[in-house]
Design an enzyme around this catalytic site. Structure first.
Site, PDB file in Angstrom:
ATOM      1  N   LYS A 177      54.672  15.736  75.462  1.00 21.95           N
ATOM      2  CA  LYS A 177      55.819  15.294  76.252  1.00 21.95           C
ATOM      3  C   LYS A 177      55.522  15.564  77.726  1.00 21.95           C
ATOM      4  CE  LYS A 177      59.375  16.871  78.214  1.00 21.95           C
ATOM      5  NZ  LYS A 177      59.649  15.918  79.323  1.00 21.95           N
ATOM      6  N   GLU A 180      59.513  13.547  82.648  1.00 19.95           N
ATOM      7  CA  GLU A 180      60.133  12.224  82.754  1.00 19.95           C
ATOM      8  C   GLU A 180      59.958  11.614  84.132  1.00 19.95           C
ATOM      9  OE1 GLU A 180      63.591  15.245  83.080  1.00 19.95           O
ATOM     10  OE2 GLU A 180      61.602  15.082  82.147  1.00 19.95           O
ATOM     11  N   GLY A 230      55.254  25.167  83.184  1.00 24.70           N
ATOM     12  CA  GLY A 230      56.493  24.880  83.894  1.00 24.70           C
ATOM     13  C   GLY A 230      57.146  26.151  84.383  1.00 24.70           C
ATOM     14  N   GLY A 235      60.352  28.443  80.186  1.00 22.57           N
ATOM     15  CA  GLY A 235      59.441  29.146  79.292  1.00 22.57           C
ATOM     16  C   GLY A 235      60.166  30.144  78.408  1.00 22.57           C
ATOM     17  N   GLU A 252      52.196  28.830  80.648  1.00 18.63           N
ATOM     18  CA  GLU A 252      51.694  28.983  82.019  1.00 18.63           C
ATOM     19  C   GLU A 252      52.882  28.714  82.922  1.00 18.63           C
ATOM     20  OE1 GLU A 252      50.797  28.568  85.474  1.00 18.63           O
ATOM     21  OE2 GLU A 252      49.681  26.716  85.065  1.00 18.63           O
ATOM     22  N   CYS A 286      52.304  26.301  91.012  1.00 11.48           N
ATOM     23  CA  CYS A 286      52.666  27.643  90.577  1.00 11.48           C
ATOM     24  C   CYS A 286      51.748  28.700  91.174  1.00 11.48           C
ATOM     25  CB  CYS A 286      52.650  27.724  89.050  1.00 11.48           C
ATOM     26  SG  CYS A 286      51.138  27.110  88.311  1.00 11.48           S
ATOM     27  N   GLU A 386      60.638  31.811  93.499  1.00 11.54           N
ATOM     28  CA  GLU A 386      59.618  30.763  93.549  1.00 11.54           C
ATOM     29  C   GLU A 386      60.255  29.524  94.182  1.00 11.54           C
ATOM     30  OE1 GLU A 386      56.185  28.782  90.740  1.00 11.54           O
ATOM     31  OE2 GLU A 386      58.177  29.089  89.878  1.00 11.54           O
TER      32      GLU A 386
END
Length: 493
Positions: A177, A180, A230, A235, A252, A286, A386
């Site tokens: 996946k 989108e 992500g 996560g 990750e 990231c 972040e």
């Protein structure tokens, strides 16, 4: 304006219409133009993809030789390179990144695929011959089965290829996946894989939202492993959901990397590295060096030169060859960055450069100039959150111990950088940094052989390297009874 690309899912070796309703339209974050339409998948599409993957795993792919998998993966890499312009254009348009960087990512994906192909030849086990005269022990690695890959929008191709070729090299089959927002290259490479000889059902792509498709993959009882790249927030949700079926999870996740610049560093190199660390891909990565920890004695001059260099970066459309900084992913994201800057100012930080969404020629897109903020304390949100954009927080230090303490003062642990000409200092500080990667006198350089992953809330497991292959395997111990005693030396049989 180019023709709008239209895609179905890719299941069991070819395009397949969605069993759900609706289309996801992707518009350019740089100019607002309509780029592509994707199928909005649902549980039924996921079920079809998982069934195809399970059939392929139980069939020829799960039982294929390493030699065969390596041969196909090398052909796959050849096709990636042959289609570099097409893939880079899609990647640049959908993400909003400079096309010259997108080309580098395609070539990086090909390199990762060739490295995984080499590993497919040498997936080895162990034999234990000291268990007694009538026993033999074997430890073997087997493919874990059907894996669900969930990839992000910032590096849709590169993050996929830190997973996909390793899964294939191990003998696994895949249900993917993509985001989108940026599904185009994932669907294109699935077709290239089939062209390279990957059997039907080995790679399946279901497009759609995380709620509709991602959650269905994670919860599916016939998916054996989830590999996700992500945010830390998502996560954690995946970890909770995967508990119901006790499936393996590799994550990750987010980061809040610090570039530590000592007074004895090569200042020119450090300026370039710090600038790259928070502006590459518009800071949407990231492993970004989103914090600058700089020794007090050089801080003022260093920040002044850094701000000047940031101001000379060329901001432009993704497909322009001379663009250094292009657009952010969507409107909500650029608005979030502006709020972060405002909050930091309210908390006492000083805005040195940037800080605003760009208008004028960029008003139809989502652009923000590189932003530098000084006087940032560890208790401020800008130091801890972040931000995921071209925004740098600057904090000073006086000693190496203080620098390490500041760098480690975060819930994340993905990457950090160290800039010094003193090799003893570089090694000592690197050992003390709690992150999966440490860059010394460079930033964002790596190699397929080097594992990537995080400490603390930056994730679980590793991608790339031999460890990246092992993520997609299960260990099996086999004890074999020989049935008769071995002869004793000095006696006849």
């Amino acid at each position: 304006m180019s023709v709008v690309r239209s895609y179905n899912h890719y299941i069991d070796g070819g395009p397949k219409k969605s069993l759900g309703q609706g289309v996801i339209a992707r518009h350019s974050s740089a100019h607002g133009g309509h780029l592509a339409d994707y199928a909005a998948g649902n549980q039924h599409d996921v079920d079809a993809a998982v069934a195809a993957a399970r059939s392929a795993f139980n069939g020829e792919w799960g039982n294929s030789t390493g030699e065969r998998r390596a041969t196909i993966l090398n052909r796959f890499a050849d096709l990636l390179e042959a289609n570099v312009e097409k893939l880079a254009t899609i990647e640049a348009e959908e993400v909003g990144k400079p096309i010259r960087f997108a080309r580098g990512e395609v070539m990086g994906a090909a390199n990762l695929t060739r490295f995984a192909a080499a590993l497919a030849w040498q997936l080895s086990g162990e034999a234990f011959t000291h268990l007694g005269p009538d026993k033999l022990g074997l430890v073997t690695r087997e493919p874990c089965g059907v894996v669900g890959l969930i990839t992000p929008w910032n590096f849709p191709l590169l993050t996929l290829f830190q997973k996909l070729p390793y899964a294939l090299a191990a003998g696994c089959t895949v249900v993917l996946k993509p985001s989108e927002f940026t599904s185009g290259t994932s669907l294109e490479v699935a077709a290239l894989a089939t062209q390279a000889g990957v059997p039907a059902g080995v790679i399946n792509v279901v497009t759609g939202t995380g709620d509709a498709v991602g959650s269905a993959i994670v919860a599916h009882p016939d998916v054996d492993l989830i590999s996700f790249t992500g945010s830390t927030r998502v996560g954690k949700q995946i970890l909770r959901a995967a508990a119901d079926t006790v499936k393996k999870v590799a994550l990750e996740l987010g980061g809040k990397g610090a570039n530590i610049v000592f007074a004895d560093a090569d200042i020119e190199a450090a300026l370039d590295g710090v600038l790259l660390g928070f502006t590459f891909n518009q800071g949407q990565l990231c492993v970004a060096g989103s914090r600058l920890l700089v020794e007090s004695s050089i801080a003022a001059a260093f920040v002044e030169q850094l701000a000047a260099r940031a101001g000379r970066l060329r901001i432009g459309l993704p497909l322009n060859e001379d663009t250094d900084i292009a657009s952010l992913i969507h409107q909500g994201h650029v608005e979030s960055l502006v709020r972060h800057v405002k909050t930091a100012q309210e908390e006492g930080a000083t805005l040195v450069a940037g800080g605003k969404r760009l208008g004028g020629e960029f008003e139809n897109g989502f652009y923000m100039a590189p932003t530098v903020m000084t006087d940032v304390r560890p208790d401020m949100r800008l130091f801890r959150d972040e931000v995921f954009g071209p925004v740098l927080s600057v904090t000073t230090f006086d000693t190496a111990d203080e620098a390490v303490s500041l760098a480690n003062d975060t819930e994340y642990g993905l990457a950090n950088g160290v800039w010094t000409k003193d090799i003893d200092k570089a090694l000592t500080v690197s050992r003390c940094l709690r992150s999966g990667t440490v860059f010394v006198n460079t930033y964002l350089e790596g190699a397929p052989q080097m594992p990537l992953g995080g400490f603390k809330q930056s994730g679980l497991g590793r991608e790339n390297g031999l460890e990246g292959l092992h993520e997609y395997t299960e260990l099996k111990s086999t004890v074999i009874k020989t049935g008769s005693r071995a002869p004793v030396l000095g006696h006849t049989m």
